[in-house]
Design a protein around this motif. Structure first.
Motif, mmCIF file in Angstrom:
data_model
loop_
_atom_site.group_PDB
_atom_site.id
_atom_site.type_symbol
_atom_site.label_atom_id
_atom_site.label_comp_id
_atom_site.label_asym_id
_atom_site.label_seq_id
_atom_site.Cartn_x
_atom_site.Cartn_y
_atom_site.Cartn_z
ATOM 1 N N GLY B 234 -2.283 7.256 1.947
ATOM 2 C CA GLY B 234 -1.419 7.643 3.057
ATOM 3 C C GLY B 234 -0.086 8.193 2.586
ATOM 4 O O GLY B 234 0.024 8.760 1.497
ATOM 5 N N HIS B 235 0.930 8.004 3.414
ATOM 6 C CA HIS B 235 2.262 8.529 3.114
ATOM 7 C C HIS B 235 3.134 7.449 2.475
ATOM 8 O O HIS B 235 3.007 6.275 2.811
ATOM 9 N N PRO B 236 4.014 7.844 1.558
ATOM 10 C CA PRO B 236 4.936 6.844 1.016
ATOM 11 C C PRO B 236 5.863 6.326 2.109
ATOM 12 O O PRO B 236 6.316 7.079 2.976
ATOM 13 N N ALA B 237 6.141 5.023 2.081
ATOM 14 C CA ALA B 237 6.957 4.397 3.126
ATOM 15 C C ALA B 237 8.114 3.600 2.559
ATOM 16 O O ALA B 237 8.811 2.924 3.315
ATOM 17 N N GLY B 238 8.291 3.645 1.231
ATOM 18 C CA GLY B 238 9.441 2.940 0.682
ATOM 19 C C GLY B 238 9.071 2.025 -0.465
ATOM 20 O O GLY B 238 8.049 2.217 -1.136
ATOM 21 N N TRP B 239 9.951 1.059 -0.682
ATOM 22 C CA TRP B 239 9.841 0.168 -1.836
ATOM 23 C C TRP B 239 9.618 -1.277 -1.385
ATOM 24 O O TRP B 239 10.130 -1.716 -0.368
ATOM 25 N N ALA B 240 8.850 -1.999 -2.207
ATOM 26 C CA ALA B 240 8.714 -3.450 -2.024
ATOM 27 C C ALA B 240 9.162 -4.103 -3.332
ATOM 28 O O ALA B 240 8.351 -4.647 -4.084
#
Lengths: 175, 457
Positions: B234-240
């Protein structure tokens, strides 16, 4: 302060006469003179630095009489109150006709507009030319001419018994 | 020659003076004049102070020089945000070292010379971000502390990250715009949000590796670039965390279809999956909604994911949901009207920040609402004259002090023009003063009732 009071002491009678003609009433003249002198006092140092203060004071007197002094309603109220008392007029028993003429002239003047009174006073009491009168009142020479004509016509209507003073055909010239 | 009217005037005023002139006229007039002088001084001083204040507020925001925002310690970030983004008569280019800034605003008036992205300070001063080429990859990235600004300088690249406090620029020549055929090493996807790592050392961009390998480019502050293929995640959504990426994917386009699901996958920086959760809305996915590809965004602490569903039933209405990245459960939701697309949602600390376009106030009236526990709170309003669309915030700015004196979030037209109105009033007052001076000139001579004149007594 002393020089201001000296000036007022020396010139207040002459200024009072002009104020009376500009208002047609002693109470209003007193208020106009007080208002004018307080405004002059506000800038007295500046006025004195400019030389003779009287031309400035007279300019202020006329400006306040025509434009800024009192609302129309207030003036009307003062006129009505003044109509009840005329102590400033000389009243010698043997000069009844003269007194009547003064009363008629004063009442007729009071029914002119402030600007019409100012034009008449400047032209026929202060002896200013039409050009000087226009400059004094911040208006055009043609306005002075028309105001003078209208004022005289109005006086003729209001006081026909004074026709010999400003009636048709009477030479009315500034000195 | 003497006129009869003059004689009549003389006769009328001959004995009037004693009735008009009081004994204490001079003293009384002097005291009244002194009171008037005091009042005039006070009024003049007040007006002068007001005029100076108005001029300062009117002229200084238009000055083009750098603003003195450079932090003394070199590490301080932005400490506040503007409640109002108003018009400026002149907008200069972003200086080399403006200091930490509060955000960026997109001005979309194609006929205006100010079209494009603009940086704004915490007090709302605008700078143009030049050059603006209008490419689809033109989507700047602003670090949470407002110090670092990343953007594509041209379609051919390079991508740069500027330190707005020190003026240092890190260039990435291998990054280009995905819309051109140039063989850049990495191509930035258009209108996609970007994400700073929690430690601020890396910037995650939605990008692709030619010819057709979609994924994410991870830019290091040292100038390094690494690529993480998305591998159908899918699309990148940030950092964990500093070494984990989060991707979000919806299986299918129709939430009503059987098997529809939205999955959040956690990977390492090379794109290798290390965990995945299926997002579970408390009341299920809306049948009339669809996932906004720009909306998924992880919280700064990497524990939550923000997802927006656009609802076809409402005009610009969206359901904004928060999910746990540990189990996929929903932690809260809100329905927001007048949401702007394609501007992505973001976080201000642990609070979602949703872009709005205010209704009934003209076109292009960008705003942002914070979905706080106590209820939604609008934090900014923009001048309709600017024709604004998207806002990008430094998260730290929204956690700081609001600056909106004197009208805050008010929207009436005159609140945008109050400086001009005051200047106009001030100029009218100046003209009136000149006029007043003019009518105070001395009366022309001669006058018979003056010293030496016929009525000098």
């Amino acid at each position: 302060m002393e020089d201001f009071e000296d000036f007022v002491r020396g010139r207040s009678n002459a200024l009072a006469r002009t104020a009376y003609l500009l208002t047609g009433d002693r109470h209003q003249a007193e208020e106009l003179l007080q208002d004018t002198l307080s405004r002059v006092a506000e800038r007295w140092r500046t006025v004195v630095r400019g030389g003779d203060p009287e031309p400035y004071v007279r300019r202020m007197l006329y400006t306040r009489a025509v434009d800024g002094w009192r609302s129309r309603r207030r003036r009307q109220a003062l006129h009505e109150a003044a109509a009840q008392q005329r102590p400033e007029l000389r009243c010698h028993p043997d000069d009844a006709e003269a007194v009547t003429r003064r009363l008629v002239l004063r009442d007729a003047l009071a029914r002119l507009t402030p600007r019409q009174r100012a034009v008449l006073v400047l032209r026929f009491y202060e002896d200013l030319t039409e050009v000087q009168t226009a400059e004094a009142l911040n208006c055009s020479v043609s306005t002075v001419k028309s105001q003078t004509r209208h004022a005289l016509e109005r006086l003729r209507q209001l006081a026909p018994e004074l026709a010999d003073t400003f009636g048709p055909g009477t030479p009315v010239e500034a000195r | 020659m003497t006129s009869r009217l003059s004689d009549a005037f003389d006769d009328l005023t001959a004995e009037v003076a004693p009735f008009v002139v009081r004994d204490d006229l001079g003293r009384t007039a002097w005291r009244a004049g002194r009171r008037r002088r005091t009042r005039r001084l006070l009024t003049t001083s007040s007006l002068a102070v007001t005029a100076l204040a108005v001029l300062a507020m009117t002229v200084l925001p238009w000055a083009g020089g750098p603003r003195a925002l450079t932090p003394a310690g070199g590490e301080a970030g932005v400490t506040g945000y503007p409640q109002r983004i108003g018009h400026q008569w002149w907008i200069g280019e972003l200086p080399e070292r403006p200091g930490p800034v509060a955000g960026l605003v997109e001005i979309v008036d194609q006929e205006s010379e100010t079209d494009g992205w603009h940086v704004f300070s915490e007090h709302g001063h605008l700078w143009r971000l030049a050059p603006h080429f209008g490419g689809t990859g033109d989507w700047p990235a602003l670090s949470p502390d407002g110090r670092r600004l990343g953007y594509l300088t041209d379609q051919d690249g390079p991508y740069v990250i500027r330190d707005l406090a020190t003026g240092r620029t890190t260039s990435f020549p291998s990054i280009g715009d995905a819309t051109i055929g140039r063989p850049s090493a990495y191509l930035v996807a258009g209108q996609s949000p970007n994400f700073w790592s929690p430690d601020g050392a890396h910037l995650l961009l939605h990008a692709s590796l030619p010819p057709v390998t979609p994924g994410a480019a991870i830019l290091g502050m040292d100038g390094s670039v690494r690529f993480a293929p998305r591998n159908d995640l899918g699309h990148p959504a940030g950092w964990a965390g500093d070494d984990r990426l989060v991707w979000v994917k919806a299986t299918g386009d129709d939430p009503a279809a059987p098997g529809y699901a939205v999955t959040a996958t956690t990977t390492d920086l090379a794109g290798a999956p290390v965990g995945a959760v299926t997002l579970r809305p408390a009341d299920g996915w809306r049948q009339d909604g669809h996932l906004n590809q720009w909306s998924p965004a992880t919280s700064p602490d990497g524990t939550e994911l923000l997802v927006s569903e656009y609802l076809s039933a409402g005009e610009d209405r969206a359901a904004v949901r928060r999910f746990s990245l540990s189990d996929g459960g929903e932690r809260g939701s809100a329905t927001v009207d007048h949401v702007t697309t394609p501007c992505g949602a973001s976080w201000a600390g642990d609070v979602p920040a949703v872009p709005l376009n205010l209704p009934d106030t003209g076109e292009g009236y960008a705003s942002t609402v914070l979905l706080e526990p106590a209820g939604p709170r609008r934090v900014v309003t923009a001048d309709p004259e600017l024709d604004t669309r998207c806002l990008i915030w430094a998260a730290g700015a929204l956690a700081g002090e609001p600056h909106g004196w004197p009208f805050g979030l008010a929207t009436p037209w005159w609140t945008w023009w109050w400086r001009e109105i005051l200047v106009g009033v001030w100029m009218l007052a100046a003209v009136a003063s000149v006029w007043a001076c003019r009518i105070r000139r001395p009366l022309p001579s001669p006058g018979r009732d003056r010293p030496g004149g016929a009525r000098a007594s």
